[in-house]
Design a protein around this motif. Structure first.
Motif, short mmCIF file in Angstrom:
data_model
loop_
_atom_site.label_atom_id
_atom_site.label_comp_id
_atom_site.label_asym_id
_atom_site.label_seq_id
_atom_site.Cartn_x
_atom_site.Cartn_y
_atom_site.Cartn_z
N ALA A 187 0.81 -1.40 0.10
CA ALA A 187 -0.06 0.12 0.16
C ALA A 187 0.98 1.38 0.04
O ALA A 187 0.51 2.31 -0.34
CB ALA A 187 -0.86 0.11 1.34
N GLN A 188 2.22 1.25 0.32
CA GLN A 188 2.84 2.35 0.40
C GLN A 188 3.66 2.49 -0.80
O GLN A 188 4.59 3.49 -0.83
CB GLN A 188 4.05 2.11 1.64
CG GLN A 188 3.66 1.65 2.76
CD GLN A 188 2.28 2.57 3.33
OE1 GLN A 188 1.89 3.72 3.22
NE2 GLN A 188 1.03 1.81 3.50
N VAL A 189 3.65 1.51 -1.89
CA VAL A 189 4.35 1.56 -2.95
C VAL A 189 4.13 3.14 -3.65
O VAL A 189 2.81 3.29 -3.97
CB VAL A 189 3.93 0.37 -4.04
CG1 VAL A 189 4.87 0.80 -5.37
CG2 VAL A 189 4.63 -0.76 -3.50
N GLY A 190 4.97 3.91 -4.24
CA GLY A 190 4.65 5.18 -4.71
C GLY A 190 5.11 6.37 -3.78
O GLY A 190 5.21 7.32 -4.38
N ASP A 191 5.27 6.04 -2.61
CA ASP A 191 5.49 6.88 -1.36
C ASP A 191 7.18 7.59 -1.71
O ASP A 191 7.74 6.63 -2.27
CB ASP A 191 5.34 6.61 -0.06
CG ASP A 191 3.85 6.59 0.22
OD1 ASP A 191 3.10 6.96 -0.50
OD2 ASP A 191 3.58 5.86 1.42
N SER A 192 7.34 8.52 -1.08
CA SER A 192 8.61 9.09 -1.47
C SER A 192 9.69 8.58 -0.43
O SER A 192 9.24 8.05 0.69
CB SER A 192 8.77 10.63 -1.18
OG SER A 192 8.27 11.11 0.04
N TYR A 193 10.74 8.49 -0.89
CA TYR A 193 11.99 8.24 0.23
C TYR A 193 12.77 9.38 1.01
O TYR A 193 13.06 10.29 0.13
CB TYR A 193 13.07 7.58 -0.50
CG TYR A 193 14.44 7.06 0.40
CD1 TYR A 193 14.18 5.70 1.08
CD2 TYR A 193 15.41 8.04 0.74
CE1 TYR A 193 15.48 5.25 1.79
CE2 TYR A 193 16.31 7.61 1.50
CZ TYR A 193 16.35 6.22 1.87
OH TYR A 193 17.67 6.03 2.73
N VAL A 194 12.56 9.38 2.19
CA VAL A 194 13.17 10.50 2.93
C VAL A 194 13.99 9.97 3.96
O VAL A 194 13.46 8.84 4.85
CB VAL A 194 12.17 11.41 3.69
CG1 VAL A 194 12.77 12.43 4.63
CG2 VAL A 194 11.45 12.13 2.78
N THR A 195 15.24 10.26 4.08
CA THR A 195 16.12 9.68 5.31
C THR A 195 15.61 9.77 6.47
O THR A 195 15.33 11.14 7.00
CB THR A 195 17.68 10.12 4.89
OG1 THR A 195 18.21 9.77 3.88
CG2 THR A 195 18.54 9.58 6.28
N GLY A 196 15.45 8.97 7.32
CA GLY A 196 14.72 9.01 8.80
C GLY A 196 13.29 9.09 8.81
O GLY A 196 12.54 9.35 9.74
N GLY A 197 12.64 8.67 7.36
CA GLY A 197 11.02 8.86 7.31
C GLY A 197 10.70 7.59 8.08
O GLY A 197 11.04 6.58 7.80
N GLY A 205 10.42 -2.19 -0.88
CA GLY A 205 11.46 -1.68 -0.12
C GLY A 205 11.25 0.03 -0.23
O GLY A 205 11.08 0.24 -1.60
N ALA A 206 11.77 0.85 0.57
CA ALA A 206 11.99 2.07 0.32
C ALA A 206 13.30 2.01 -0.12
O ALA A 206 14.35 1.99 0.52
CB ALA A 206 12.06 2.74 1.53
N GLN A 207 13.73 2.34 -1.50
CA GLN A 207 14.91 2.11 -2.04
C GLN A 207 15.89 3.26 -1.87
O GLN A 207 16.97 3.35 -1.21
CB GLN A 207 14.76 1.76 -3.47
CG GLN A 207 14.30 0.49 -3.83
CD GLN A 207 15.06 -0.63 -3.27
OE1 GLN A 207 14.54 -1.29 -2.34
NE2 GLN A 207 16.32 -0.75 -3.74
N ASN A 208 15.54 4.49 -2.48
CA ASN A 208 16.24 5.64 -2.25
C ASN A 208 15.56 6.81 -2.75
O ASN A 208 14.48 6.59 -3.09
CB ASN A 208 17.66 5.44 -3.25
CG ASN A 208 17.38 5.29 -4.66
OD1 ASN A 208 16.26 6.07 -5.41
ND2 ASN A 208 17.89 3.98 -5.08
N SER A 209 16.20 7.97 -2.75
CA SER A 209 15.43 9.28 -2.94
C SER A 209 14.76 9.38 -4.71
O SER A 209 14.06 10.30 -4.69
CB SER A 209 16.28 10.51 -2.63
OG SER A 209 17.50 10.36 -3.42
#
Length: 300
Positions: free
Chosen positions: A195-205, A275-279
């Motif tokens: 359900a989170q696919v497409g969200d942004s990657y933020v360090t510490g998010g 997975g939250a890959q990168n920015s």
């Protein structure tokens, strides 16, 4: 008895010369009056048998001065008592204010220390995540260069070999396409991650619309009632190590060593992970072949 007999006084004369002279003048006047009255009276008049104490200006002045002095002394004492009371109240107020100020400073120092420690913790986590991301990228680049070198040095195979290789690849792809349907806690974890696919990657998010790799894994497992540590290497150190050939939906994938991983993701079945890959990519679902993990652990 002489008409000019001395009229005794029961008060001692004051030592002041001016007051003595004044009293002498008053006494002289009184005596003169008595003498004149005696001379004008009959010759057979009764002699004076008693004296009369006459008030003097000195005695009157002394009484008035004493009353004024007493009144002034009482007023001064009352003012002194009032001043002391005010001073005492002022000292108590100053002491109370000093205690409150000291308490406020201590509380401010405690809060500042706590905020500083929290900022240091968040900074350390962000630096660890950034370092892990950099190491992952470097690993990908090394793997890509190795693949390119392998392709350049390989020779063309025979047609039958190519057919055999194609058949083998198709078989492997068929095996990976077999999706094991998750259930129970695993289903909740997989559903949340997808359900989170497409969200942004933020360090510490940590959500709800931006994540880093370990923040997403932690939140997904929370959906199943499991509390995980915040950092990737702590998450990969939990559970039981499993082979990449024996993965189940909900397993945690890690990159790097198990106790020193720099990236984590969730296996969702069918040879894929989220997975939250990168920015650049944000939260994605990818095939294991896109970025082969180093290992996996199972907590379910």
């Amino acid at each position: 008895m002489s008409h000019t007999a001395h009229i005794p006084s029961h008060r001692k004369p004051r030592r002041s010369a001016s007051k003595l002279a004044l009293r002498a003048g008053v006494a002289g006047g009184v005596l003169g009056t008595i003498a004149v009255a005696g001379a004008a009276g009959p010759a057979n008049a009764e002699p004076v048998t008693e004296t009369i104490e006459m008030p003097t200006l000195g005695s009157l002045e002394t009484g008035s001065g004493l009353a004024s002095a007493v009144a002034a002394s009482a007023e001064a004492s009352q003012q002194e008592a009032l001043d002391q009371s005010l001073q005492t109240q002022e000292n108590l107020a100053l002491q109370k204010a000093a205690k409150e100020a000291k308490k406020a400073r201590a509380e401010a120092d405690r809060k500042a220390a706590a905020e500083k420690a929290e900022r240091a913790r968040l900074k350390a986590e962000a630096e660890a995540e950034a370092k892990a991301e950099q190491e992952r990228k470097e690993a990908q680049e090394r793997a890509s260069r190795t693949s390119e070198r392998t392709q350049l040095t390989s020779t063309s195979g025979s047609g039958s070999s190519s057919d055999s290789g194609s058949s083998s690849g198709s078989s492997a792809g068929s095996n990976e396409s077999q999706t094991q349907a998750p259930s129970g806690s695993a289903a909740a974890i997989v559903a949340f991650a997808r359900a989170q696919v497409g969200d942004s990657y933020v360090t510490g998010g940590t959500g709800p619309n931006s994540w880093d790799c370990s923040g997403l894994v932690q939140a997904a497992y929370r959906e199943a009632g499991i509390d995980l540590p915040r950092i990737s290497y702590q998450q990969s150190s939990m559970g039981t190590s499993v082979s990449l050939d024996n993965l189940q939906p909900g397993d945690i994938l890690y990159w790097g060593s198990r106790s020193g991983s720099y990236h984590v993701a969730i296996y969702v079945g069918g040879g894929n992970y989220v997975g939250a890959q990168n920015s650049s990519t944000g939260v994605v679902e990818r095939s294991l072949d896109w970025d082969m993990p180093s290992g996996a652990v199972r907590l379910l």
